[in-house]
Write a protein that holds these residues in place. Sequence first.
Motif, PDB file in Angstrom:
ATOM      1  N   SER A  51      -1.369   1.211  -4.145  1.00  0.00           N
ATOM      2  CA  SER A  51      -0.574   1.719  -3.036  1.00  0.00           C
ATOM      3  C   SER A  51      -0.509   3.234  -3.090  1.00  0.00           C
ATOM      4  CB  SER A  51       0.831   1.117  -3.057  1.00  0.00           C
ATOM      5  OG  SER A  51       1.498   1.451  -4.259  1.00  0.00           O
ATOM      6  N   GLN A  52      -0.205   3.808  -1.943  1.00  0.00           N
ATOM      7  CA  GLN A  52      -0.069   5.248  -1.789  1.00  0.00           C
ATOM      8  C   GLN A  52       1.169   5.483  -0.932  1.00  0.00           C
ATOM      9  OE1 GLN A  52      -2.794   7.106   0.951  1.00  0.00           O
ATOM     10  NE2 GLN A  52      -2.833   9.006  -0.265  1.00  0.00           N
ATOM     11  N   ILE A  53       2.139   6.158  -1.499  1.00  0.00           N
ATOM     12  CA  ILE A  53       3.371   6.433  -0.771  1.00  0.00           C
ATOM     13  C   ILE A  53       3.221   7.747  -0.027  1.00  0.00           C
ATOM     14  CG2 ILE A  53       5.844   6.863  -0.972  1.00  0.00           C
ATOM     15  CD1 ILE A  53       5.723   5.117  -3.538  1.00  0.00           C
ATOM     16  N   ILE A  54       3.353   7.650   1.284  1.00  0.00           N
ATOM     17  CA  ILE A  54       3.304   8.831   2.153  1.00  0.00           C
ATOM     18  C   ILE A  54       4.513   8.700   3.078  1.00  0.00           C
ATOM     19  CG2 ILE A  54       0.830   9.321   1.962  1.00  0.00           C
ATOM     20  CD1 ILE A  54       0.449   7.578   4.469  1.00  0.00           C
ATOM     21  N   ALA A  55       4.382   8.913   4.355  1.00  0.00           N
ATOM     22  CA  ALA A  55       5.476   8.644   5.296  1.00  0.00           C
ATOM     23  C   ALA A  55       5.417   7.164   5.635  1.00  0.00           C
ATOM     24  CB  ALA A  55       5.329   9.501   6.545  1.00  0.00           C
ATOM     25  N   GLY A  56       5.571   6.346   4.642  1.00  0.00           N
ATOM     26  CA  GLY A  56       5.342   4.914   4.675  1.00  0.00           C
ATOM     27  C   GLY A  56       4.488   4.594   3.459  1.00  0.00           C
ATOM     28  N   THR A  57       3.782   3.484   3.498  1.00  0.00           N
ATOM     29  CA  THR A  57       2.926   3.102   2.374  1.00  0.00           C
ATOM     30  C   THR A  57       1.564   2.657   2.881  1.00  0.00           C
ATOM     31  OG1 THR A  57       4.869   2.353   1.131  1.00  0.00           O
ATOM     32  CG2 THR A  57       2.721   1.611   0.348  1.00  0.00           C
ATOM     33  N   ASN A  58       0.519   3.219   2.270  1.00  0.00           N
ATOM     34  CA  ASN A  58      -0.833   2.714   2.451  1.00  0.00           C
ATOM     35  C   ASN A  58      -1.087   1.717   1.334  1.00  0.00           C
ATOM     36  OD1 ASN A  58      -2.043   4.034   4.691  1.00  0.00           O
ATOM     37  ND2 ASN A  58      -2.239   5.894   3.496  1.00  0.00           N
ATOM     38  N   TYR A  59      -1.566   0.542   1.686  1.00  0.00           N
ATOM     39  CA  TYR A  59      -1.967  -0.456   0.705  1.00  0.00           C
ATOM     40  C   TYR A  59      -3.483  -0.568   0.742  1.00  0.00           C
ATOM     41  CZ  TYR A  59       2.902  -1.930   0.570  1.00  0.00           C
ATOM     42  OH  TYR A  59       4.269  -1.961   0.429  1.00  0.00           O
ATOM     43  N   PHE A  60      -4.104  -0.514  -0.414  1.00  0.00           N
ATOM     44  CA  PHE A  60      -5.536  -0.725  -0.561  1.00  0.00           C
ATOM     45  C   PHE A  60      -5.662  -2.049  -1.297  1.00  0.00           C
ATOM     46  CE2 PHE A  60      -4.774   3.749  -0.123  1.00  0.00           C
ATOM     47  CZ  PHE A  60      -5.761   4.167   0.746  1.00  0.00           C
ATOM     48  N   ILE A  61      -6.145  -3.078  -0.598  1.00  0.00           N
ATOM     49  CA  ILE A  61      -6.061  -4.449  -1.093  1.00  0.00           C
ATOM     50  C   ILE A  61      -7.452  -5.069  -1.203  1.00  0.00           C
ATOM     51  CG2 ILE A  61      -5.022  -6.715  -0.731  1.00  0.00           C
ATOM     52  CD1 ILE A  61      -3.049  -5.286   1.241  1.00  0.00           C
ATOM     53  N   LYS A  62      -7.718  -5.672  -2.355  1.00  0.00           N
ATOM     54  CA  LYS A  62      -8.955  -6.450  -2.553  1.00  0.00           C
ATOM     55  C   LYS A  62      -8.650  -7.889  -2.174  1.00  0.00           C
ATOM     56  CE  LYS A  62     -11.405  -5.736  -6.193  1.00  0.00           C
ATOM     57  NZ  LYS A  62     -11.935  -5.719  -7.571  1.00  0.00           N
ATOM     58  N   VAL A  63      -9.435  -8.438  -1.226  1.00  0.00           N
ATOM     59  CA  VAL A  63      -9.205  -9.784  -0.714  1.00  0.00           C
ATOM     60  C   VAL A  63     -10.465 -10.625  -0.919  1.00  0.00           C
ATOM     61  CG1 VAL A  63      -8.621 -11.153   1.323  1.00  0.00           C
ATOM     62  CG2 VAL A  63      -7.614  -8.879   1.038  1.00  0.00           C
ATOM     63  N   HIS A  64     -10.296 -11.792  -1.547  1.00  0.00           N
ATOM     64  CA  HIS A  64     -11.403 -12.739  -1.724  1.00  0.00           C
ATOM     65  C   HIS A  64     -11.579 -13.497  -0.414  1.00  0.00           C
ATOM     66  CE1 HIS A  64     -13.009 -16.710  -3.328  1.00  0.00           C
ATOM     67  NE2 HIS A  64     -13.990 -15.843  -3.437  1.00  0.00           N
ATOM     68  N   VAL A  65     -12.831 -13.513   0.105  1.00  0.00           N
ATOM     69  CA  VAL A  65     -13.094 -14.179   1.381  1.00  0.00           C
ATOM     70  C   VAL A  65     -14.108 -15.315   1.245  1.00  0.00           C
ATOM     71  CG1 VAL A  65     -12.394 -12.228   2.826  1.00  0.00           C
ATOM     72  CG2 VAL A  65     -14.772 -12.382   2.047  1.00  0.00           C
ATOM     73  N   GLY A  66     -14.356 -15.766   0.010  1.00  0.00           N
ATOM     74  CA  GLY A  66     -15.251 -16.893  -0.227  1.00  0.00           C
ATOM     75  C   GLY A  66     -16.440 -16.507  -1.081  1.00  0.00           C
ATOM     76  N   GLY A  67     -16.917 -17.459  -1.885  1.00  0.00           N
ATOM     77  CA  GLY A  67     -18.057 -17.193  -2.763  1.00  0.00           C
ATOM     78  C   GLY A  67     -17.755 -16.012  -3.671  1.00  0.00           C
ATOM     79  N   ASN A  68     -18.708 -15.085  -3.759  1.00  0.00           N
ATOM     80  CA  ASN A  68     -18.492 -13.855  -4.526  1.00  0.00           C
ATOM     81  C   ASN A  68     -18.140 -12.696  -3.598  1.00  0.00           C
ATOM     82  OD1 ASN A  68     -18.380 -12.317  -6.930  1.00  0.00           O
ATOM     83  ND2 ASN A  68     -20.445 -11.559  -6.574  1.00  0.00           N
ATOM     84  N   GLU A  69     -17.819 -13.002  -2.345  1.00  0.00           N
ATOM     85  CA  GLU A  69     -17.551 -11.948  -1.362  1.00  0.00           C
ATOM     86  C   GLU A  69     -16.082 -11.552  -1.324  1.00  0.00           C
ATOM     87  OE1 GLU A  69     -19.375 -12.128   2.526  1.00  0.00           O
ATOM     88  OE2 GLU A  69     -20.570 -13.830   1.837  1.00  0.00           O
ATOM     89  N   HIS A  70     -15.888 -10.268  -1.205  1.00  0.00           N
ATOM     90  CA  HIS A  70     -14.555  -9.694  -1.069  1.00  0.00           C
ATOM     91  C   HIS A  70     -14.615  -8.629   0.015  1.00  0.00           C
ATOM     92  CE1 HIS A  70     -14.312 -11.488  -5.028  1.00  0.00           C
ATOM     93  NE2 HIS A  70     -12.995 -11.321  -5.008  1.00  0.00           N
TER      94      HIS A  70
END
Length: 105
Positions: A51-70
Amino acid sequence: MTALFCPMYGGLSDVTDADQVIQEICDHVKSRVEQKTGKAYSVFSAKSCRSQIIAGTNYFIKVHVGGNEHVHLRVYQSLSLTGTGPELISVKEFKTHDDEIDYFE
């Protein structure tokens, strides 16, 4: 005594495992991710984030979408209580489990 890590304002936090709150953010932006990528995901499971706190929060998220793909998501959450919820800013496709999450536009 337990020490807490507080990221510098504007800097990225350390990588943490995704929790229920991060999964809910992902669920909120899933349809927008599918629109941007032109794909329908039967699996959409948040794995880790920074996460990055600015005038709010930026979230940088790794998401599994199936198989070895993210995918990596950049999601902005305003501090305003009257906001519309998390907003998808950007998506990086073709990521793997081993790809590090880092800042991106």
